[in-house]
Design an enzyme around this catalytic site. Structure first.
Site, PDB file in Angstrom:
ATOM      1  N   PRO A   2      16.881 -18.665  36.682  1.00  0.00           N
ATOM      2  CA  PRO A   2      18.280 -18.356  36.992  1.00  0.00           C
ATOM      3  C   PRO A   2      19.270 -19.030  36.037  1.00  0.00           C
ATOM      4  O   PRO A   2      19.270 -20.238  35.869  1.00  0.00           O
ATOM      5  CB  PRO A   2      18.452 -18.882  38.417  1.00  0.00           C
ATOM      6  CG  PRO A   2      17.397 -19.933  38.561  1.00  0.00           C
ATOM      7  CD  PRO A   2      16.244 -19.452  37.733  1.00  0.00           C
ATOM      8  N   GLU A   3      20.091 -18.208  35.401  1.00  0.00           N
ATOM      9  CA  GLU A   3      21.202 -18.692  34.591  1.00  0.00           C
ATOM     10  C   GLU A   3      22.460 -18.047  35.155  1.00  0.00           C
ATOM     11  O   GLU A   3      22.433 -17.514  36.267  1.00  0.00           O
ATOM     12  CB  GLU A   3      20.954 -18.365  33.117  1.00  0.00           C
ATOM     13  CG  GLU A   3      19.680 -19.033  32.595  1.00  0.00           C
ATOM     14  CD  GLU A   3      19.402 -18.799  31.111  1.00  0.00           C
ATOM     15  OE1 GLU A   3      20.354 -18.483  30.361  1.00  0.00           O
ATOM     16  OE2 GLU A   3      18.230 -18.924  30.705  1.00  0.00           O
ATOM     17  N   LYS A  60      25.625 -22.668  36.694  1.00  0.00           N
ATOM     18  CA  LYS A  60      24.422 -22.255  37.423  1.00  0.00           C
ATOM     19  C   LYS A  60      24.434 -22.761  38.859  1.00  0.00           C
ATOM     20  O   LYS A  60      23.416 -22.769  39.531  1.00  0.00           O
ATOM     21  CB  LYS A  60      23.181 -22.797  36.713  1.00  0.00           C
ATOM     22  CG  LYS A  60      23.073 -22.407  35.250  1.00  0.00           C
ATOM     23  CD  LYS A  60      21.879 -23.088  34.622  1.00  0.00           C
ATOM     24  CE  LYS A  60      21.896 -22.951  33.122  1.00  0.00           C
ATOM     25  NZ  LYS A  60      20.760 -23.645  32.495  1.00  0.00           N
TER      26      LYS A  60
END
Length: 423
Positions: A2-3, A60
């Site tokens: 996840p970014e 993030k």
């Protein structure tokens, strides 16, 4: 992993499906590594009966605003993910939760049931995420320490150029720094630099105005496109390096051009040497750096090698390879917001191999010293075809001799000494 686009997709899913609804029930995992600074029961009690007002994100990190504080916040780490039952939310490889798995998942860290029956869960298989309960997440670490959000607070081209001119580190290392720009992770950095035709090791201070303009444009476009398609990588443009950056080096190509892998900013980095060339004073170093990086050693492997070579004893002097206590590689801390290559098992394996090597060397030197003492030959080896008993008997003989010197056990007389005693 996840970014910014993946976390933004999760935020939008909550915003579209959960606002104005009351939390009927919550279940918080008993996992102190992920649930930070509060007991599961206190966390659950703080959520029950509250209404979800908004969902926010910076970099993030995401947090859910309730009708009164404190608010749950989420640092996604390597595999953190939001799932809403019956709602399609972007999935990515590391999240590893499928539709046909049990619900809530065994990897769930925070489960919430709303008053209309809707259920949502934050999961983390790898346990590098952090879930906190904070009075004001935006003013508390880690969110308060982040730089401007790459999507919501983009720098102007002029601001970016001025910032780069003051930084004498590699450009990839800089844009991965969350205190410089928040939300950019490894895959975004590789894509942005590829689109801008900038080498990941190029010093930020040496980037020209023209290169800065290309970097500013590609940063904006890559993030906006990824967010627009809900971080669904299958909809990313076909000419992006993203689709080939995880292939084996000999099979990695984009638009017919070979992709190579180096270590930049402490991360394995994909780039196209034909298009991304070092410039200025760094141009002559490109071949040397390419050779050094061709083995694709990770930052962790390099650190372990240095630990083995440079362990120091007291007084600042280097300890010999055979002397002193067992040398144990320094245990590294994981950076949960950015760490991409991680394996506790590999770390332990490397540790065991280092200790085993040191033990072998010490045993060998000890054996040699024992053979020279008093100009006496070491005891003859008694061969045993079954399981190496010769080594055990030899070691027992050594122990007897060593104990005799200390006065703990007397040395057994042999040869001429035995004859003298008889006389």
């Amino acid at each position: 992993m996840p970014e910014l686009p993946e976390v933004e997709a999760a935020r939008r899913a909550i915003e579209e499906n959960c606002l104005g609804k009351k939390i009927k029930r919550s279940v918080v995992a008993d996992d102190a590594k992920v649930i930070d600074g509060i007991s599961p029961s206190d966390f659950e009690a703080s959520l029950t009966g509250k209404t979800i007002v908004a969902a926010h994100r910076k970099g993030k990190n995401m947090w859910i605003q309730l009708d009164s504080p404190p608010f749950p916040s989420f640092q996604f780490g390597m595999a953190g993910a939001i799932y809403i039952k019956g709602v399609a939310v972007t999935k990515y490889k590391r999240s590893a939760v499928n539709e046909d798995d049990e619900w809530p998942s065994k990897y769930s860290k925070l489960f919430i049931e709303l008053d209309d029956g809707l259920e949502l869960s934050f999961t983390d298989k790898r346990r590098f995420a952090k879930v906190r309960l904070l009075q004001n997440p935006a003013s508390a670490p880690p969110i308060s320490e982040l730089g401007p959000d790459a999507l919501l607070e983009p720098m102007t081209e002029e601001e970016l150029f001025k910032s780069l001119s003051k930084k004498k580190i590699g450009i990839k290392a800089l844009i991965l720094d969350q205190s410089f720009i928040s939300g950019v992770g490894n895959w975004i950095a590789d894509e942005v630099l590829y689109q801008a035709r900038i080498h990941p090791l190029q010093s930020a201070a040496t980037i020209s105005k023209e290169q800065c303009g290309a970097l500013h444009k590609s940063l904006k476009e890559v993030i906006e496109v990824a967010v627009e398609v809900g971080a669904d990588s299958s909809q990313f443009p076909s000419n992006w390096i993203f689709h080939n950056r995880e292939k084996k080096p000999e099979k990695a190509f984009v638009d017919g051009k070979k992709i190579e892998f180096i270590n930049a900013g402490g991360r394995t980095s994909a780039y196209v040497p034909e298009l991304q060339k070092l410039s200025g004073e760094q141009a002559g170093k490109e071949v040397v750096q390419g050779k050094k990086k061709s083995s694709k050693k990770s930052r962790d492997e390099s650190e372990d090698e240095e630990n083995v070579k440079n362990v120091k004893g007291k007084g600042g002097k280097k300890r010999s390879e055979s002397g002193g206590k067992k040398k144990t590689p320094v245990k590294r801390k994981s950076n949960s917001s950015d760490n991409d290559d991680d394996d506790d098992g590999e770390e332990e394996k490397e540790k065991d191999e280092v200790e085993e090597t040191n033990d072998d060397k010490r045993a060998k030197e000890k054996k040699q010293k024992g053979g020279k003492a008093g100009n006496k030959k070491p005891p003859a080896k008694k061969k045993s075809p079954e399981s190496g008993d010769e080594f055990e008997e030899e070691e027992e003989e050594k122990k007897v001799q060593v104990k005799g010197k200390k006065g703990v056990a007397k040395k057994v007389p042999t040869g001429r000494q035995a004859k003298k005693r008889v006389k």
